[in-house]
Design an enzyme around this catalytic site. Structure first.
Site, short mmCIF file in Angstrom:
data_model
loop_
_atom_site.label_atom_id
_atom_site.label_comp_id
_atom_site.label_asym_id
_atom_site.label_seq_id
_atom_site.Cartn_x
_atom_site.Cartn_y
_atom_site.Cartn_z
N THR A 93 0.83 -1.22 0.00
CA THR A 93 0.00 0.00 0.00
C THR A 93 0.86 1.26 0.00
OG1 THR A 93 -1.68 -1.20 1.24
CG2 THR A 93 -1.84 1.19 1.27
N HIS A 117 -5.92 0.45 -6.82
CA HIS A 117 -6.57 -0.32 -5.76
C HIS A 117 -6.59 -1.78 -6.19
CE1 HIS A 117 -9.58 -1.64 -2.86
NE2 HIS A 117 -10.21 -2.23 -3.86
P1 CMP Z 1 -6.50 0.91 -1.27
O1 CMP Z 1 -5.81 -0.38 -1.60
O2 CMP Z 1 -7.36 1.51 -2.31
O3 CMP Z 1 -7.36 0.71 0.07
C1 CMP Z 1 -7.57 1.72 1.02
C2 CMP Z 1 -6.83 2.97 0.71
O4 CMP Z 1 -6.68 3.86 1.79
C3 CMP Z 1 -5.41 2.63 0.32
O5 CMP Z 1 -5.37 1.98 -0.90
C4 CMP Z 1 -4.76 3.99 0.38
O6 CMP Z 1 -5.06 4.78 -0.76
C5 CMP Z 1 -5.47 4.58 1.58
N1 CMP Z 1 -4.66 4.45 2.80
C6 CMP Z 1 -4.39 3.33 3.48
N2 CMP Z 1 -3.63 3.61 4.56
C7 CMP Z 1 -3.44 4.96 4.55
C8 CMP Z 1 -2.75 5.85 5.41
N3 CMP Z 1 -2.10 5.41 6.49
N4 CMP Z 1 -2.78 7.16 5.11
C9 CMP Z 1 -3.45 7.60 4.02
N5 CMP Z 1 -4.13 6.79 3.16
C10 CMP Z 1 -4.12 5.48 3.43
#
Ligand code: CMP
Length: 139
Positions: A93, A117
């Site tokens: 991520t 995602h």
């Molecule tokens: P995604 O895989 O789309 O699933 C949840 C999303 O939240 C992730 O990707 C990031 O875009 C966002 N995300 C997850 N953790 C954080 C974090 N600690 N700070 C900001 N955004 C986050």
């Protein structure tokens, strides 16, 4: 139920930076078949619904704001072991922790603006795919 399908979005940062073609190329070269594909945008309300599971997290408001800031590409992808293989292809991520050559390592800007995602389970792949696509839009 194991579907061998996953759901992905190419997020507003990667779209704005012109990476749609390169990311789709990585995905298809890794052996994923495109079952459904759509260039669209999320309203703040729809982004909030999509990420409702994170509504208690401190980053939720910023995430909703970011995900509704511009167009995205949504897709359903098919491959044996789709969920795990796609998560390997995109990397961690946080792009600073993503392995070299992964999509997030190559194209992501930050943990929030992380280019793509990928669903985390077969159940969520089904829910997320149905959020964007009707049965008539899947091939
Ligand atoms: P995604 O895989 O789309 O699933 C949840 C999303 O939240 C992730 O990707 C990031 O875009 C966002 N995300 C997850 N953790 C954080 C974090 N600690 N700070 C900001 N955004 C986050």
């Amino acid at each position: 139920m194991k579907t061998n399908r996953t759901f992905t979005m190419i997020k507003p940062d990667a779209v704005a930076n012109g990476h749609i073609g390169a990311i789709l190329d990585h995905i298809t070269k890794a052996g994923f078949k495109i079952v459904a594909l759509k260039y669209t945008a999320l309203s703040a309300q729809k982004a909030g619904e999509f990420y409702a599971v994170h509504s208690e997290r401190g980053f939720y408001a910023d995430l909703v704001n970011f995900m509704s800031s511009g167009p995205i590409v949504a897709a359903i992808l098919e491959k044996d072991n789709a969920i795990a293989d796609f998560r390997t292809l995109i990397g961690a991520t946080d792009p600073t922790k993503a392995d070299a050559g992964t999509i997030r390592n190559l194209f992501a800007k930050s943990i929030e603006a992380n280019a793509v995602h990928g669903s985390d389970s077969d159940e969520n792949a089904d829910i997320e795919g149905s959020f964007f696509f009707s049965a008539f839009e899947r091939f």
